[in-house]
Design a protein around this motif. Sequence first.
Motif, short mmCIF file in Angstrom:
data_model
loop_
_atom_site.label_atom_id
_atom_site.label_comp_id
_atom_site.label_asym_id
_atom_site.label_seq_id
_atom_site.Cartn_x
_atom_site.Cartn_y
_atom_site.Cartn_z
N HIS A 79 30.21 86.02 78.90
CA HIS A 79 30.73 84.87 79.63
C HIS A 79 29.55 84.10 80.23
O HIS A 79 28.59 84.71 80.70
N ARG A 80 29.64 82.77 80.21
CA ARG A 80 28.53 81.94 80.70
C ARG A 80 29.00 81.03 81.82
O ARG A 80 30.08 80.43 81.75
N LEU A 81 28.19 80.91 82.87
CA LEU A 81 28.50 80.04 84.01
C LEU A 81 27.40 78.98 84.16
O LEU A 81 26.22 79.30 84.14
N VAL A 82 27.82 77.71 84.29
CA VAL A 82 26.90 76.61 84.55
C VAL A 82 27.32 75.94 85.85
O VAL A 82 28.46 75.50 85.99
N ARG A 83 26.39 75.88 86.83
CA ARG A 83 26.72 75.29 88.13
C ARG A 83 25.44 74.95 88.89
O ARG A 83 24.34 75.35 88.49
N ILE A 84 25.60 74.23 89.98
CA ILE A 84 24.50 74.04 90.92
C ILE A 84 24.37 75.35 91.69
O ILE A 84 25.31 75.78 92.36
N SER A 85 23.22 75.99 91.60
CA SER A 85 23.05 77.30 92.19
C SER A 85 23.09 77.23 93.72
O SER A 85 22.31 76.49 94.33
N PRO A 86 23.96 78.02 94.35
CA PRO A 86 23.98 78.08 95.82
C PRO A 86 22.79 78.88 96.36
O PRO A 86 22.55 78.91 97.56
N PHE A 87 22.02 79.48 95.46
CA PHE A 87 20.87 80.29 95.86
C PHE A 87 19.54 79.57 95.62
O PHE A 87 18.48 80.14 95.86
N ASP A 88 19.61 78.33 95.12
CA ASP A 88 18.41 77.54 94.85
C ASP A 88 18.28 76.46 95.93
O ASP A 88 19.12 75.55 96.00
N ASN A 89 17.24 76.56 96.76
CA ASN A 89 17.11 75.60 97.86
C ASN A 89 16.80 74.18 97.39
O ASN A 89 16.83 73.24 98.18
N GLN A 90 16.51 74.02 96.10
CA GLN A 90 16.27 72.68 95.55
C GLN A 90 17.52 72.12 94.87
O GLN A 90 17.49 71.01 94.32
N GLY A 91 18.61 72.89 94.90
CA GLY A 91 19.88 72.40 94.36
C GLY A 91 19.87 72.14 92.87
O GLY A 91 20.53 71.22 92.39
N ARG A 92 19.17 72.97 92.13
CA ARG A 92 19.10 72.77 90.68
C ARG A 92 20.27 73.45 89.96
O ARG A 92 20.85 74.40 90.47
N ARG A 93 20.55 72.94 88.77
CA ARG A 93 21.62 73.52 87.97
C ARG A 93 21.11 74.82 87.33
O ARG A 93 19.98 74.89 86.86
N GLN A 94 21.97 75.82 87.33
CA GLN A 94 21.58 77.14 86.83
C GLN A 94 22.60 77.63 85.81
O GLN A 94 23.81 77.46 86.00
N THR A 95 22.12 78.23 84.73
CA THR A 95 23.00 78.87 83.74
C THR A 95 22.82 80.38 83.86
O THR A 95 21.68 80.87 83.87
N SER A 96 23.92 81.10 83.98
CA SER A 96 23.84 82.55 84.11
C SER A 96 24.90 83.20 83.23
O SER A 96 25.86 82.56 82.79
N PHE A 97 24.71 84.48 82.97
CA PHE A 97 25.58 85.19 82.04
C PHE A 97 26.07 86.51 82.62
O PHE A 97 25.41 87.13 83.47
N ALA A 98 27.21 86.94 82.15
CA ALA A 98 27.76 88.25 82.51
C ALA A 98 28.50 88.80 81.29
O ALA A 98 29.08 88.03 80.51
N ALA A 99 28.44 90.10 81.12
CA ALA A 99 29.12 90.75 79.99
C ALA A 99 30.36 91.48 80.49
O ALA A 99 30.34 92.11 81.54
N VAL A 100 31.43 91.37 79.71
CA VAL A 100 32.68 92.07 80.02
C VAL A 100 32.97 93.05 78.89
O VAL A 100 32.98 92.67 77.72
N GLU A 101 33.16 94.31 79.25
CA GLU A 101 33.50 95.35 78.27
C GLU A 101 34.88 95.88 78.61
O GLU A 101 35.18 96.15 79.78
N VAL A 102 35.74 96.03 77.60
CA VAL A 102 37.10 96.54 77.80
C VAL A 102 37.34 97.69 76.83
O VAL A 102 37.17 97.53 75.62
N VAL A 103 37.71 98.85 77.36
CA VAL A 103 38.02 100.00 76.50
C VAL A 103 39.39 100.55 76.90
O VAL A 103 39.82 100.41 78.04
#
Length: 372
Positions: free
Chosen positions: A197-221
């Motif tokens: 899964h991919r998230l694109v947003r203005i990072s709340p952790f970037d003091n310069q307010g830059r856009r950040q792309t981040s990823f997370a993996a979901v596994e289902v068994v």
Amino acid sequence: MAVDFSQEIKDLRTTMSSVREVTDLTRLEATIAEYERQASDPNLWDDQEKAQVVTSGLSRAKAEHERVTGMDARIDDLEALVEMGQEENDAETLAEAEAELAAVRKAVGELEVRTLLSGEYDERAAVVTIRAGAGGVDAADFAEMLMRMYLRWAERHGYPVKVLDTSYAEEAGLKSATFEVDVPYAYGNLSVEGGTHRLVRISPFDNQGRRQTSFAAVEVVPLIEQTDTIEIPENDIKVDVFRSSGPGGQSVNTTDSAVRMTHIPTGTVVSMQNEKSQIQNRAAALRVLQSRLLLLKKAEEAAERKELAGDVKASWGEQMRSYVLHPYQMVKDLRTEHEVGNTSGVFDGDIDGFIEAGIRWRIARDKAAAEG
């Protein structure tokens, strides 16, 4: 444009005819009768394990029967409401009928999707693991957002959830989390959520307010059952114990109760820390490890027959869903093209549309592969 109630109701009845055929109400009624016979045995609770199997089986079978017969009755009521509104030329009644039509159409669609879940493990409960990927603290925060999304989805449906493990990141969010959704067909529904899964947003952790792309993996068994034959030699398992911790690395337990279990031949690692004792965490870890190895075994067997070569890539390869919060608001599944503009609703657990589209996509893909 006026609603063609006659055609709409005809289409609903056609769909329900297919649902009844797949569900096989005669077989289901025989199953209910057998469970009721066993449940009436005064000595049933002498064996608590068997009693739980019988009572839960009876409850599931009755619920399945009611879902189908209840929907037939609901369509009959809708038809009567339409006839009354048309005979009296009552706009208010017809408006009520139109709203009910939309609700029934949605419910029948969900019921139809349930009949598509015919895979070997689709009826099982599910174990879901979320892991932060590339993107630093934003990825950890995204993993926590996905965790909340799935927990809220389960809450919307009244599904019981048990959080088995949470590994917190240093600054914010989660490194990983594992939870169990213990309800029939949880795996069949949630299995289409597996992937990147991919998230694109203005990072709340970037003091310069830059856009950040981040990823997370979901596994289902699928959750293993006692009838599954997955035995793991003791020599194949390495067990480490450590102290459970909370957000920011703070200790939440003064004993070494958390367990990390490694399956040496495959490198599969499972961590559990949410139970109160080491024994409970060890048992939970072993059950999840067995679930993962069971799925791995089946995937390897299928891969040998060259049947799952495409499945593995679709499930674990490139991103399957994109969540964009800036410069516009959109959640889009890249496999099914299903998209929603209400991103806050999605993160609040409104993901049934994505799950339904994913199931239909998987069925169509498998059918095309079989024909090709």
